[in-house]
Design an enzyme around this catalytic site. Structure first.
Site, PDB file in Angstrom:
ATOM      1  N   GLN A   9       0.827  -1.316   0.185  1.00 37.78           N
ATOM      2  CA  GLN A   9      -0.325   0.395  -0.310  1.00 37.78           C
ATOM      3  C   GLN A   9       0.523   0.977   0.162  1.00 37.78           C
ATOM      4  OE1 GLN A   9      -3.854  -0.781   2.165  1.00 37.78           O
ATOM      5  NE2 GLN A   9      -4.095   1.519   2.012  1.00 37.78           N
ATOM      6  N   SER A  94       3.765  -6.270   2.700  1.00 36.64           N
ATOM      7  CA  SER A  94       2.141  -6.686   3.274  1.00 36.64           C
ATOM      8  C   SER A  94       1.541  -6.910   2.726  1.00 36.64           C
ATOM      9  CB  SER A  94       1.757  -5.073   4.116  1.00 36.64           C
ATOM     10  OG  SER A  94       0.533  -5.190   4.110  1.00 36.64           O
ATOM     11  N   LEU A  95       0.455  -6.535   1.726  1.00 36.49           N
ATOM     12  CA  LEU A  95      -0.398  -6.830   0.734  1.00 36.49           C
ATOM     13  C   LEU A  95      -0.249  -7.499  -0.522  1.00 36.49           C
ATOM     14  CD1 LEU A  95      -1.371  -5.237  -2.388  1.00 36.49           C
ATOM     15  CD2 LEU A  95      -1.653  -3.670  -0.752  1.00 36.49           C
ATOM     16  N   ARG A 119     -10.309  -7.286   3.282  1.00 35.96           N
ATOM     17  CA  ARG A 119      -8.580  -7.740   4.025  1.00 35.96           C
ATOM     18  C   ARG A 119      -8.945  -6.077   4.127  1.00 35.96           C
ATOM     19  NH1 ARG A 119      -3.416  -6.604   3.465  1.00 35.96           N
ATOM     20  NH2 ARG A 119      -1.989  -7.649   4.519  1.00 35.96           N
ATOM     21  N   HIS A 203      -0.804  -4.137  10.185  1.00 32.05           N
ATOM     22  CA  HIS A 203       0.403  -4.246  11.538  1.00 32.05           C
ATOM     23  C   HIS A 203       0.522  -4.182  12.798  1.00 32.05           C
ATOM     24  CE1 HIS A 203       0.732  -6.099   7.116  1.00 32.05           C
ATOM     25  NE2 HIS A 203       1.398  -5.175   6.969  1.00 32.05           N
ATOM     26  N   GLN A 252       0.276 -12.445   9.854  1.00 32.45           N
ATOM     27  CA  GLN A 252       0.679 -10.855   8.835  1.00 32.45           C
ATOM     28  C   GLN A 252      -0.323  -9.747   9.749  1.00 32.45           C
ATOM     29  OE1 GLN A 252      -0.972  -9.739   5.256  1.00 32.45           O
ATOM     30  NE2 GLN A 252       0.978  -9.938   4.860  1.00 32.45           N
TER      31      GLN A 252
END
Length: 311
Positions: A9, A94-95, A119, A203, A252
């Site tokens: 992101q 991440s994503l 998500r 996170h 995660q």
């Protein structure tokens, strides 16, 4: 050895994918498939905005994935390059880990889009707006960042969310704790702290509600077999068993993105060439983590054509 990596992101921007769509049927097919899977014209938001719609977490996550997979599909269909043949590992920030898993065949494109939409929605819903925050620490290594987070917490959540490279670490947690951390940076010999324009504290333990939602979603749409091992964010180690992949994707959501360690571990495993698809964000981080590697960022048709000749 090569690793294909996928951005997270913050790499979204208005107009993303427009040039690819104009030049390649393979790219248009990706964007159409994602639109159909989500039941919305995400491709129109990617092309024309508005900016606040694209930066919404639930739109930004599938948009960034769709753009990177479009680059990959063009590379595969028109460049004659197979990721399964050319990549020794995949990884994503991440994503981007979902994008990497889609690239490695663990999820279909439609399922990846739906999982990322969910998500994004679950992350936004986990913490009321204004309760959480994130900040980037510039000129901080992990030890300094951890010490600062511990000092600023004062009973609230304040933790390392992303260990990006040797000079950039991101903290996440309660807004007041993050603001205290920014105010205290000089005490820990950190150059500066910058509040990030994000809508939720990713996170960190405040995301537990989102982790629960993803556990349910992944139980219904579990990952399949991978053609290439993925370096998982939370372990900084290669994973190829779908059951492990599923568990780590849930971890995660609240866990640290160990990107610096992942890059170092991939390099130690023999990777001397990193290819970033769909962004130019991870390349500079990789260059700061390890020396003597080749980093290529691929976004445009010209980038794709150059890479196809090179590999």
């Amino acid at each position: 050895m090569k690793a294909f990596v996928f951005p997270g992101q913050g790499s979204q921007k208005i107009g993303m994918g427009l040039e690819l769509s104009a030049a390649s049927p393979a790219a248009r097919e990706v964007f159409q498939e994602v639109d159909d899977a989500l039941g919305q014209k995400l491709s129109a938001i990617m092309a024309d905005g508005p900016e606040d719609a694209l930066t919404l977490t639930e739109n930004a996550q599938p948009a960034i994935m769709a753009h990177a997979i479009a680059v990959l599909r063009v590379l595969e269909k028109e460049g004659g390059i197979s990721l399964a043949d050319k990549a020794d590992f995949v990884a994503g920030h991440s994503l981007g880990e979902y994008t990497a898993l889609c690239a490695a065949g663990a999820f279909s494109l439609a399922d990846t889009a739906r999982l990322l939409k969910l998500r994004g929605q679950a992350m936004q819903a986990a913490v009321p707006v204004g309760v959480g925050a994130m900040c980037a620490l510039l000129g901080a290594d992990l030890a300094k960042a951890q010490a600062l987070a511990d000092a600023a917490a004062e009973g609230e959540v304040c933790t390392v969310a992303n260990d990006n490279d040797p000079g950039q670490v991101v903290l996440s947690g309660h807004k007041a704790a993050i603001e205290r951390a920014i105010a205290m940076v000089k005490d820990f010999e950190i150059k500066r702290g910058v509040l990030l324009p994000v809508s939720a504290p990713f996170h960190c333990p405040l995301m537990q509600g989102a982790a629960d939602a993803m556990a349910d979603a992944l139980a219904k749409t579990p990952p399949g077999a991978l053609t290439v091992p993925v370096f998982a964010n939370v372990t900084a180690a290669p994973v190829s068993d779908p059951t492990d992949v599923q568990r780590l994707l849930v971890e995660q959501v609240t866990g640290r993105v160990r990107w610096r360690e992942s890059v170092i571990a991939m390099h130690a495993a023999g990777v001397d060439s990193f290819v970033e698809l769909g962004g130019k964000v991870l390349g500079p981080m990789i260059g700061r983590c390890v020396a003597d590697v080749n980093v290529t960022s691929v976004i445009s048709m010209a980038d794709i054509e150059a890479l196809a000749k090179e590999i």
